[in-house]
Write a protein that holds these residues in place. Structure first.
Motif, PDB file in Angstrom:
ATOM      1  N   THR A 185      42.244  49.352  41.278  1.00 20.68           N
ATOM      2  CA  THR A 185      42.648  50.421  40.369  1.00 20.68           C
ATOM      3  C   THR A 185      44.102  50.808  40.608  1.00 20.68           C
ATOM      4  N   LEU A 186      44.517  50.826  41.862  1.00 24.80           N
ATOM      5  CA  LEU A 186      45.936  51.043  42.157  1.00 24.80           C
ATOM      6  C   LEU A 186      46.770  49.884  41.650  1.00 24.80           C
ATOM      7  N   MET A 187      46.396  48.659  41.997  1.00 23.03           N
ATOM      8  CA  MET A 187      47.202  47.483  41.675  1.00 23.03           C
ATOM      9  C   MET A 187      47.436  47.348  40.179  1.00 23.03           C
ATOM     10  N   LEU A 188      46.394  47.526  39.372  1.00 24.93           N
ATOM     11  CA  LEU A 188      46.522  47.280  37.941  1.00 24.93           C
ATOM     12  C   LEU A 188      47.256  48.397  37.203  1.00 24.93           C
ATOM     13  N   ALA A 189      47.563  49.491  37.917  1.00 26.27           N
ATOM     14  CA  ALA A 189      48.413  50.523  37.317  1.00 26.27           C
ATOM     15  C   ALA A 189      49.884  50.241  37.541  1.00 26.27           C
ATOM     16  N   LEU A 190      50.211  49.422  38.533  1.00 26.32           N
ATOM     17  CA  LEU A 190      51.606  49.237  38.926  1.00 26.32           C
ATOM     18  C   LEU A 190      52.341  48.301  37.968  1.00 26.32           C
ATOM     19  N   PRO A 191      53.566  48.633  37.612  1.00 24.54           N
ATOM     20  CA  PRO A 191      54.362  47.732  36.774  1.00 24.54           C
ATOM     21  C   PRO A 191      54.576  46.380  37.443  1.00 24.54           C
ATOM     22  N   GLY A 192      54.622  45.342  36.632  1.00 24.17           N
ATOM     23  CA  GLY A 192      54.790  43.984  37.126  1.00 24.17           C
ATOM     24  C   GLY A 192      53.655  43.106  36.652  1.00 24.17           C
ATOM     25  N   GLY A 193      53.601  41.888  37.202  1.00 24.34           N
ATOM     26  CA  GLY A 193      52.507  40.984  36.899  1.00 24.34           C
ATOM     27  C   GLY A 193      51.344  41.221  37.845  1.00 24.34           C
ATOM     28  N   ALA A 194      50.174  40.677  37.500  1.00 26.19           N
ATOM     29  CA  ALA A 194      48.997  40.829  38.356  1.00 26.19           C
ATOM     30  C   ALA A 194      48.100  39.619  38.187  1.00 26.19           C
ATOM     31  N   TYR A 195      47.470  39.210  39.301  1.00 29.14           N
ATOM     32  CA  TYR A 195      46.526  38.098  39.316  1.00 29.14           C
ATOM     33  C   TYR A 195      45.176  38.597  39.826  1.00 29.14           C
ATOM     34  N   VAL A 196      44.117  38.079  39.222  1.00 25.89           N
ATOM     35  CA  VAL A 196      42.752  38.372  39.635  1.00 25.89           C
ATOM     36  C   VAL A 196      42.075  37.053  39.976  1.00 25.89           C
ATOM     37  N   TYR A 197      41.421  37.003  41.122  1.00 26.74           N
ATOM     38  CA  TYR A 197      40.708  35.810  41.585  1.00 26.74           C
ATOM     39  C   TYR A 197      39.293  35.829  41.037  1.00 26.74           C
ATOM     40  N   TYR A 198      38.820  34.669  40.593  1.00 29.80           N
ATOM     41  CA  TYR A 198      37.516  34.612  39.934  1.00 29.80           C
ATOM     42  C   TYR A 198      36.453  35.357  40.749  1.00 29.80           C
ATOM     43  N   GLY A 199      35.635  36.116  40.062  1.00 25.71           N
ATOM     44  CA  GLY A 199      34.535  36.814  40.705  1.00 25.71           C
ATOM     45  C   GLY A 199      34.888  38.146  41.315  1.00 25.71           C
ATOM     46  N   GLU A 200      36.165  38.443  41.504  1.00 29.94           N
ATOM     47  CA  GLU A 200      36.474  39.749  42.066  1.00 29.94           C
ATOM     48  C   GLU A 200      36.133  40.840  41.067  1.00 29.94           C
ATOM     49  N   GLU A 201      36.122  40.494  39.758  1.00 34.10           N
ATOM     50  CA  GLU A 201      35.721  41.476  38.752  1.00 34.10           C
ATOM     51  C   GLU A 201      34.233  41.817  38.845  1.00 34.10           C
ATOM     52  N   LEU A 202      33.483  41.061  39.630  1.00 34.24           N
ATOM     53  CA  LEU A 202      32.080  41.361  39.896  1.00 34.24           C
ATOM     54  C   LEU A 202      31.901  42.054  41.244  1.00 34.24           C
ATOM     55  N   GLY A 203      32.984  42.185  41.989  1.00 42.65           N
ATOM     56  CA  GLY A 203      32.893  42.738  43.334  1.00 42.65           C
ATOM     57  C   GLY A 203      32.351  41.747  44.342  1.00 42.65           C
ATOM     58  N   LEU A 204      32.536  40.433  44.080  1.00 45.71           N
ATOM     59  CA  LEU A 204      31.973  39.443  44.991  1.00 45.71           C
ATOM     60  C   LEU A 204      32.562  39.588  46.389  1.00 45.71           C
ATOM     61  N   PRO A 205      31.715  39.614  47.400  1.00 46.37           N
ATOM     62  CA  PRO A 205      32.201  39.625  48.780  1.00 46.37           C
ATOM     63  C   PRO A 205      32.401  38.204  49.291  1.00 46.37           C
ATOM     64  N   GLU A 206      33.035  38.097  50.419  1.00 39.14           N
ATOM     65  CA  GLU A 206      33.086  36.843  51.163  1.00 39.14           C
ATOM     66  C   GLU A 206      31.667  36.451  51.577  1.00 39.14           C
ATOM     67  N   HIS A 207      31.374  35.160  51.590  1.00 40.85           N
ATOM     68  CA  HIS A 207      30.105  34.706  52.162  1.00 40.85           C
ATOM     69  C   HIS A 207      30.322  34.647  53.670  1.00 40.85           C
ATOM     70  N   THR A 208      29.841  35.665  54.372  1.00 46.82           N
ATOM     71  CA  THR A 208      30.114  35.789  55.804  1.00 46.82           C
ATOM     72  C   THR A 208      29.003  35.216  56.674  1.00 46.82           C
ATOM     73  N   THR A 209      27.936  34.689  56.059  1.00 44.23           N
ATOM     74  CA  THR A 209      26.848  34.082  56.841  1.00 44.23           C
ATOM     75  C   THR A 209      26.633  32.634  56.429  1.00 44.23           C
ATOM     76  N   LEU A 210      27.700  31.989  55.970  1.00 42.52           N
ATOM     77  CA  LEU A 210      27.616  30.599  55.534  1.00 42.52           C
ATOM     78  C   LEU A 210      27.237  29.704  56.714  1.00 42.52           C
ATOM     79  N   PRO A 211      26.232  28.839  56.558  1.00 42.61           N
ATOM     80  CA  PRO A 211      25.873  27.937  57.667  1.00 42.61           C
ATOM     81  C   PRO A 211      27.041  27.017  58.023  1.00 42.61           C
ATOM     82  N   ASP A 212      27.289  26.854  59.295  1.00 45.60           N
ATOM     83  CA  ASP A 212      28.431  26.049  59.731  1.00 45.60           C
ATOM     84  C   ASP A 212      28.326  24.601  59.267  1.00 45.60           C
TER      85      ASP A 212
END
Length: 578
Positions: free
Chosen positions: A362-389
């Motif tokens: 919400t802060l970032m998208l208010a700021l003047p300039g360009g902006a990039y969004v990484y796929y899935g962040e619009e869903l609030g996707l977290p890191e997969h922190t329990t991925l099997p090695d």
């Protein structure tokens, strides 16, 4: 605003478990509805996939894993029909070791034209048994590999700042420079609108390749910010001035964005001078600790540096190389940024991470300039922190002796439909990386049209950003206390105030303002945003208390409400014209 698609993880049309170009094409209307202006596609070129396509064997063709050239042409056509521009990844620092050029170099003699396209050197020591210098790979281990001649005898060494299957090109060679200008034209002729340039700060190395025993994390490596011999050498700018001339020779607004992990911001600003890139990712902002003073200073540094060259800042919070910010922002503040998270590591607080991620965006998208969004962040996707090695594929995991988890956790396939196979990613049941159970509840179909969802928050932010032309505005810092980040963003005749509260005490909103959007489903723990109503006297400070009907017409009763912004919450306010 530009949306990054990681092709192998966004949409799988043929069911082989890997995303592809037809899958992307079919889902493009989703991006138009989201409100983005362009898509950036990570590499789809022919590749042995040693580093997920960043090891390119043929820059003028599509890897069969992703489709065909005809599929690429159709993607560009459909994107343009949906009023989306297409940015493609270009990987100029290195090729694959399976590229025709490198194969020819291995077959040729030392000093030959074929070897001069890459960085080959004789080794040190009596028999050349030691690497030419002490450089280390970004992925871990030595940055040099020794080849074996056709007679079986050990030969020269070649440089690879990344994996051994990614030999560095020699950008002092005019043949290399000419080849990449032709590659630029090849894709521009097919209708692409520009390039994101991988490792843009790494093409030119210091003369003599002097030793360097500093870290290889590509950011903040020396106290005095002296560029290491393999990064941010001044000679790269001549290359990009030539590329800019190529882009400018085409109709329309063709653009380039630099992936340049460079400090200080004044050095990064060199890449966005008027005759070079139009954009360069602001990684300084991405890695800034979750503290008001740090965020305010990072924003100020960026604007000061870029204003000197008349260029906009390009904001970003997540990408395919870093822990997703819905997880990263839940980590202890001020600790070094990890390269992935293991299942055996302390697990971040998912609720805190998502709350902070929504506020940061919400802060970032208010700021003047360009902006990039990484796929899935619009869903609030977290890191997969329990991925099997055992399923990890990032070369960093292997080259560091399993000390670093690597980047697989931020590259998990996209969830589209909760109750479908692989959450709607594709018809196959085994995506190339397994999805965590938490992705089901975050799938697109679980958030579409749901008030307060992260997807609807992004849609609202992007719609208002476009309508109010915030990206083209100017920002003035507002002092609301030591724990608050606040700016007035003015574009045309309108001013929007963005407030991000990082403190424990609530921040009361000014009575003359109108709430446009908030990162939290509640303001002050009471009023839901969808219940805030316009009133000329009190703006949106009067809240619907009850509904009743008069002569068949629904009426509403209101009560006064004090609105506050609580911790880890951001809000946009429409400020009155003075």
């Amino acid at each position: 605003m530009i949306y990054q698609i990681y092709p192998r993880s966004w949409a799988d049309a043929d069911g082989n478990g890997v995303g592809d170009l037809p899958g992307i094409t079919a889902r493009l209307p989703y991006l138009r509805a989201l409100g983005v202006d362009a898509v950036w596609l990570s590499p789809f070129y022919t590749s042995p996939q040693a580093d997920a396509g960043y090891d390119v064997a043929d820059y003028r063709n599509i890897d069969p894993l992703f489709g065909t050239l005809a599929d690429a042409d159709e993607l560009v056509r459909v994107a343009h029909d949906n009023e989306l521009r297409v940015i493609v990844d270009l990987v100029p620092n290195h090729t694959s070791d399976e590229h025709a050029w490198f194969r020819a170099a291995l077959a040729a003699a030392p000093g030959s034209p074929e070897r001069e396209r890459y960085v080959f050197r004789d080794g040190r020591g009596a028999a050349g048994e030691q690497p030419p210098n002490d450089w280390q790979s970004v992925f871990g281990g030595d940055a040099w590999t020794r080849i074996t001649g056709s007679d079986g005898a050990p030969g020269q060494w070649y440089l690879h700042l990344f994996d051994r299957k990614q030999p560095d090109l020699n950008w002092e060679n005019p043949v290399v420079r000419s080849e990449f200008e032709d590659i630029l034209r090849f894709w521009l002729d097919r209708g692409v609108d520009g390039y994101r340039v991988d490792v843009a700060h790494g093409l030119v190395k210091a003369p003599g390749l002097p030793d360097w025993d500093g870290p290889m994390n590509m950011l903040d490596m020396t106290e005095d910010h002296t560029p290491p011999p393999m990064w941010d050498q001044d000679g790269v700018h001549e290359i990009y001035r030539g590329w800019r001339k190529v882009l400018d020779s085409y109709p329309g607004e063709r653009a380039m964005c630099a992936e340049a992990w460079v400090e200080p911001p004044e050095r990064l600003a060199h890449y966005v001078r008027p005759d070079e890139f139009q954009q360069a990712f602001n990684f300084d902002f991405l890695i800034t600790p979750w503290r008001a003073a740090d965020l305010t200073e990072a924003i100020a540094r960026s604007y000061r540096a870029n204003d000197q060259v008349g260029a906009p800042t390009t904001w970003v919070l997540s990408n395919h190389d870093v822990v997703r910010h819905a997880t990263r922002l839940a980590l202890p503040v001020g600790q070094p940024r990890p390269n992935g998270i293991f299942a055996t590591d302390p697990q971040p607080d998912a609720e805190r991470g998502l709350r902070r991620a929504r506020a940061a965006t919400t802060l970032m998208l208010a700021l003047p300039g360009g902006a990039y969004v990484y796929y899935g962040e619009e869903l609030g996707l977290p890191e997969h922190t329990t991925l099997p090695d055992e399923v990890r594929q990032d070369p960093t995991y292997q080259r560091t002796g399993h000390r670093e988890a690597g980047r697989d956790g931020c590259r998990i396939p996209m969830p589209w439909e909760k109750d479908s196979t692989s959450y709607g990613f594709g018809p196959g049941g085994h995506p190339w990386l397994p999805q965590p159970e938490s992705y089901g509840a975050l799938a697109v179909d679980q958030q579409d049209g749901v008030s307060g969802s992260t997807l609807e928050l992004y849609r609202t932010l992007l719609r208002l950003r476009r309508e109010l032309r915030l990206g083209e505005g100017s920002a003035t810092q507002v002092d609301l206390g030591a724990d608050v980040v606040a700016y007035d963003v003015t574009s045309g005749a309108s001013t929007v105030r963005v407030i991000l509260n990082l403190g424990l005490d609530p921040v009361e909103l000014p009575s003359s303002s109108e709430v446009l959007v908030t990162s939290s489903p509640t303001l002050g723990g009471r009023a839901r945003p969808e219940e805030l109503v316009r009133d000329e006297r009190a703006s949106r400070r009067r809240v619907r208390d009850a509904s009743y009907r008069v002569a068949g017409e629904e009426r509403a009763a209101y009560r006064d409400e004090r609105l506050e912004v609580h911790t880890d919450t951001a809000v946009w306010l429409a400020m009155p014209v003075e």
